[in-house]
Design a protein around this motif. Structure first.
Motif, PDB file in Angstrom:
ATOM      1  N   GLY A   1       0.810  -1.209   0.000  1.00 51.23           N
ATOM      2  CA  GLY A   1       0.000   0.000   0.000  1.00 51.23           C
ATOM      3  C   GLY A   1       0.845   1.261   0.000  1.00 51.23           C
ATOM      4  O   GLY A   1       0.552   2.222  -0.722  1.00 51.23           O
ATOM      5  N   PHE A   2       1.929   1.289   0.793  1.00 51.53           N
ATOM      6  CA  PHE A   2       2.827   2.439   0.809  1.00 51.53           C
ATOM      7  C   PHE A   2       3.525   2.622  -0.543  1.00 51.53           C
ATOM      8  O   PHE A   2       3.672   3.749  -1.039  1.00 51.53           O
ATOM      9  CB  PHE A   2       3.872   2.281   1.924  1.00 51.53           C
ATOM     10  N   ILE A   3       3.948   1.496  -1.132  1.00 51.37           N
ATOM     11  CA  ILE A   3       4.624   1.574  -2.433  1.00 51.37           C
ATOM     12  C   ILE A   3       3.663   2.102  -3.507  1.00 51.37           C
ATOM     13  O   ILE A   3       4.041   2.918  -4.359  1.00 51.37           O
ATOM     14  CB  ILE A   3       5.182   0.194  -2.833  1.00 51.37           C
ATOM     15  N   PHE A   4       2.420   1.657  -3.463  1.00 57.22           N
ATOM     16  CA  PHE A   4       1.421   2.131  -4.420  1.00 57.22           C
ATOM     17  C   PHE A   4       1.177   3.632  -4.236  1.00 57.22           C
ATOM     18  O   PHE A   4       1.050   4.380  -5.222  1.00 57.22           O
ATOM     19  CB  PHE A   4       0.114   1.362  -4.254  1.00 57.22           C
ATOM     20  N   THR A   5       1.107   4.076  -3.002  1.00 55.61           N
ATOM     21  CA  THR A   5       0.895   5.510  -2.730  1.00 55.61           C
ATOM     22  C   THR A   5       2.025   6.349  -3.311  1.00 55.61           C
ATOM     23  O   THR A   5       1.790   7.385  -3.949  1.00 55.61           O
ATOM     24  CB  THR A   5       0.792   5.758  -1.215  1.00 55.61           C
ATOM     25  N   PHE A   6       3.269   5.872  -3.108  1.00 59.30           N
ATOM     26  CA  PHE A   6       4.406   6.605  -3.667  1.00 59.30           C
ATOM     27  C   PHE A   6       4.360   6.622  -5.195  1.00 59.30           C
ATOM     28  O   PHE A   6       4.634   7.648  -5.826  1.00 59.30           O
ATOM     29  CB  PHE A   6       5.727   5.987  -3.204  1.00 59.30           C
ATOM     30  N   SER A   7       4.006   5.496  -5.798  1.00 59.09           N
ATOM     31  CA  SER A   7       3.939   5.419  -7.257  1.00 59.09           C
ATOM     32  C   SER A   7       2.905   6.394  -7.809  1.00 59.09           C
ATOM     33  O   SER A   7       3.111   7.015  -8.855  1.00 59.09           O
ATOM     34  CB  SER A   7       3.597   3.985  -7.686  1.00 59.09           C
ATOM     35  N   ARG A   8       1.788   6.528  -7.102  1.00 59.74           N
ATOM     36  CA  ARG A   8       0.741   7.456  -7.545  1.00 59.74           C
ATOM     37  C   ARG A   8       1.223   8.900  -7.485  1.00 59.74           C
ATOM     38  O   ARG A   8       1.016   9.673  -8.433  1.00 59.74           O
ATOM     39  CB  ARG A   8      -0.508   7.272  -6.669  1.00 59.74           C
ATOM     40  N   ILE A   9       1.891   9.267  -6.395  1.00 52.80           N
ATOM     41  CA  ILE A   9       2.428  10.633  -6.270  1.00 52.80           C
ATOM     42  C   ILE A   9       3.494  10.880  -7.338  1.00 52.80           C
ATOM     43  O   ILE A   9       3.515  11.941  -7.987  1.00 52.80           O
ATOM     44  CB  ILE A   9       3.014  10.852  -4.868  1.00 52.80           C
ATOM     45  N   ALA A  10       4.392   9.887  -7.521  1.00 54.95           N
ATOM     46  CA  ALA A  10       5.455  10.043  -8.506  1.00 54.95           C
ATOM     47  C   ALA A  10       4.893  10.161  -9.916  1.00 54.95           C
ATOM     48  O   ALA A  10       5.394  10.936 -10.745  1.00 54.95           O
ATOM     49  CB  ALA A  10       6.417   8.861  -8.422  1.00 54.95           C
ATOM     50  N   GLY A  11       3.841   9.405 -10.229  1.00 51.07           N
ATOM     51  CA  GLY A  11       3.232   9.488 -11.552  1.00 51.07           C
ATOM     52  C   GLY A  11       2.656  10.862 -11.834  1.00 51.07           C
ATOM     53  O   GLY A  11       2.825  11.413 -12.931  1.00 51.07           O
ATOM     54  N   ILE A  12       1.957  11.419 -10.846  1.00 52.09           N
ATOM     55  CA  ILE A  12       1.408  12.768 -11.001  1.00 52.09           C
ATOM     56  C   ILE A  12       2.535  13.782 -11.191  1.00 52.09           C
ATOM     57  O   ILE A  12       2.457  14.686 -12.036  1.00 52.09           O
ATOM     58  CB  ILE A  12       0.551  13.143  -9.780  1.00 52.09           C
ATOM     59  N   TYR A  13       3.619  13.616 -10.412  1.00 53.05           N
ATOM     60  CA  TYR A  13       4.755  14.543 -10.506  1.00 53.05           C
ATOM     61  C   TYR A  13       5.362  14.504 -11.909  1.00 53.05           C
ATOM     62  O   TYR A  13       5.701  15.546 -12.469  1.00 53.05           O
ATOM     63  CB  TYR A  13       5.800  14.176  -9.467  1.00 53.05           C
ATOM     64  N   ILE A  14       5.507  13.314 -12.475  1.00 59.04           N
ATOM     65  CA  ILE A  14       6.101  13.194 -13.810  1.00 59.04           C
ATOM     66  C   ILE A  14       5.261  13.920 -14.853  1.00 59.04           C
ATOM     67  O   ILE A  14       5.782  14.663 -15.694  1.00 59.04           O
ATOM     68  CB  ILE A  14       6.252  11.697 -14.179  1.00 59.04           C
ATOM     69  N   VAL A  15       3.939  13.733 -14.796  1.00 56.22           N
ATOM     70  CA  VAL A  15       3.043  14.390 -15.760  1.00 56.22           C
ATOM     71  C   VAL A  15       3.145  15.909 -15.635  1.00 56.22           C
ATOM     72  O   VAL A  15       3.285  16.632 -16.638  1.00 56.22           O
ATOM     73  CB  VAL A  15       1.591  13.922 -15.559  1.00 56.22           C
ATOM     74  N   VAL A  16       3.082  16.411 -14.409  1.00 55.80           N
ATOM     75  CA  VAL A  16       3.156  17.859 -14.186  1.00 55.80           C
ATOM     76  C   VAL A  16       4.505  18.413 -14.638  1.00 55.80           C
ATOM     77  O   VAL A  16       4.573  19.458 -15.300  1.00 55.80           O
ATOM     78  CB  VAL A  16       2.909  18.186 -12.697  1.00 55.80           C
TER      79      VAL A  16
END
Length: 375
Positions: free
Chosen positions: A64-79
């Motif tokens: 769950g923690f790894i998924f949360t980080f991946s979601r934040i990182a994905g948004i950061y990459i797009v922005v």
């Protein structure tokens, strides 16, 4: 340089709306940085719990923690990608605004030393460097606004500094003092660099123009003249290298010591077991972000040196226009921030002598380089 983009009705939408878009994107990136810093704190607390003897952590929690980080990182990459794409277009529009303005006054500006280079190269470099330095400054300010309260909150439990003793908000005070020492110290050490970089551009321009004219005129680019010009380029670069060497010694020593500084500050607290692993990571992360924000000048000094040298070159265009327009041009230049043009006088006061004798056709191309030096 500035009014051509920010005061022109043609570029009003791109200039000011562009700044708002870049600011909003930068602020959202900082917001994501704060979320990542919080995630690291919680994740390391989870690891500490899992690795302890009485730890009871399920695989689902870790995933769950790894998924949360991946979601934040994905948004950061797009922005980050979209913001970088928009910023590149915004920067080119600034260059285009300067190019269009200078070409309208080309008959006046062509008499300025290195005019073609300034329009073609210096406008591009100026726009790119202002964008880079400006974005870095904006990021630093927004990061400071976001992370300073976090550091203040987390450092409430840190009451002691090594060799000093009891100090309230020790981490915050140590960060500010350390950053100010580095900024002021390195600025003093590198104070000569902008002038040396400007001089380096002048001798490069002289060497390049002599070669260009030698392509069409057999009387130009004679071996003795070219040798003297290249010797000036060599001397200028070696002088610049030496000054950057002692600046780099101070800069990298300062930055490397800053890596271990937060851990040194936390030694009394760590030795007493008064902080968890997660809190330690959050505290060090906040410290590093606040420290980088205060170190804006330290980390961008090389770019700032280049920008100042390019600014000096482009400023000559404004001097030429002010001289051509008389009092009205002088007042307009002063109004737009060209403080080196004195109101009430139409006499141009260049801070150099032409190195390449290309300003008019009467120049003696055989004159030795020793007679074409700086005042």
């Amino acid at each position: 340089m500035w009014r051509e983009f920010y005061c022109s009705s043609e570029w009003l939408l791109w200039s000011w709306l562009g700044i708002l878009v870049i600011s909003a994107g930068s602020w959202y990136q900082v917001h994501l940085d704060v979320r990542v810093n919080t995630w690291f704190g919680d994740f390391y607390d989870l690891l500490q719990k899992a690795l302890s003897k009485e730890g009871d952590v399920s695989r689902e929690e870790v995933y769950g923690f790894i998924f949360t980080f991946s979601r934040i990182a994905g948004i950061y990459i797009v922005v980050a990608v979209l913001l970088a794409f928009f910023t590149k277009h915004w920067t080119f529009r600034w260059r285009q605004a300067m190019n269009d303005y200078y070409m309208k006054h080309w008959q006046v500006l062509r008499r300025t030393e290195g005019a073609s280079q300034r329009v073609q190269e210096d406008t591009s470099r100026f726009a790119i460097m202002v964008e880079g330095i400006g974005a870095s400054m904006l990021q630093s300010v927004l990061t400071l606004v976001a992370f300073l309260p976090i550091l203040l909150e987390l450092s409430a439990q840190i009451h002691e500094l090594p060799l000093i003793g009891e100090v309230s908000n020790a981490m915050v005070k140590a960060t500010i003092v350390w950053a100010l020492l580095g900024t002021v110290g390195l600025a003093l050490i590198g104070i000569r660099l902008p002038g040396l970089e400007f001089q380096n551009q002048l001798v490069e321009a002289a060497f390049r123009k002599e070669l260009v004219y030698g392509e069409d005129d057999q009387q130009r680019a004679e071996p003795d003249v070219v040798t003297d010009l290249f010797q000036a380029v060599r001397d200028s670069y070696f002088r610049l290298y030496f000054n950057f060497m002692y600046f780099d010694v101070a800069k990298y020593s300062y930055l490397q010591f800053g890596v271990v500084l937060p851990y040194i500050i936390l030694v009394p607290c760590i030795s007493k077991g008064g902080i968890t692993l997660g809190s330690l990571q959050r505290l060090v992360g906040a410290f590093n972000n606040v420290e980088r924000s205060f170190q804006f000048l330290v980390r961008n000094w090389g770019q700032i040196v280049d920008l100042l040298s390019v600014y000096k070159r482009l400023r000559q265009f404004s001097k030429s226009l002010a001289e051509e327009r008389g009092d009205w041009g002088l007042r307009l230049s002063a109004l737009c921030g060209y403080d080196d043009v004195e109101t009430g006088s139409t006499e141009s006061k260049p801070d150099y002598v032409e190195l390449d004798n290309m300003t008019d056709g009467s120049a003696d191309s055989s004159k030795s380089f020793g007679d074409r030096c700086y005042r």
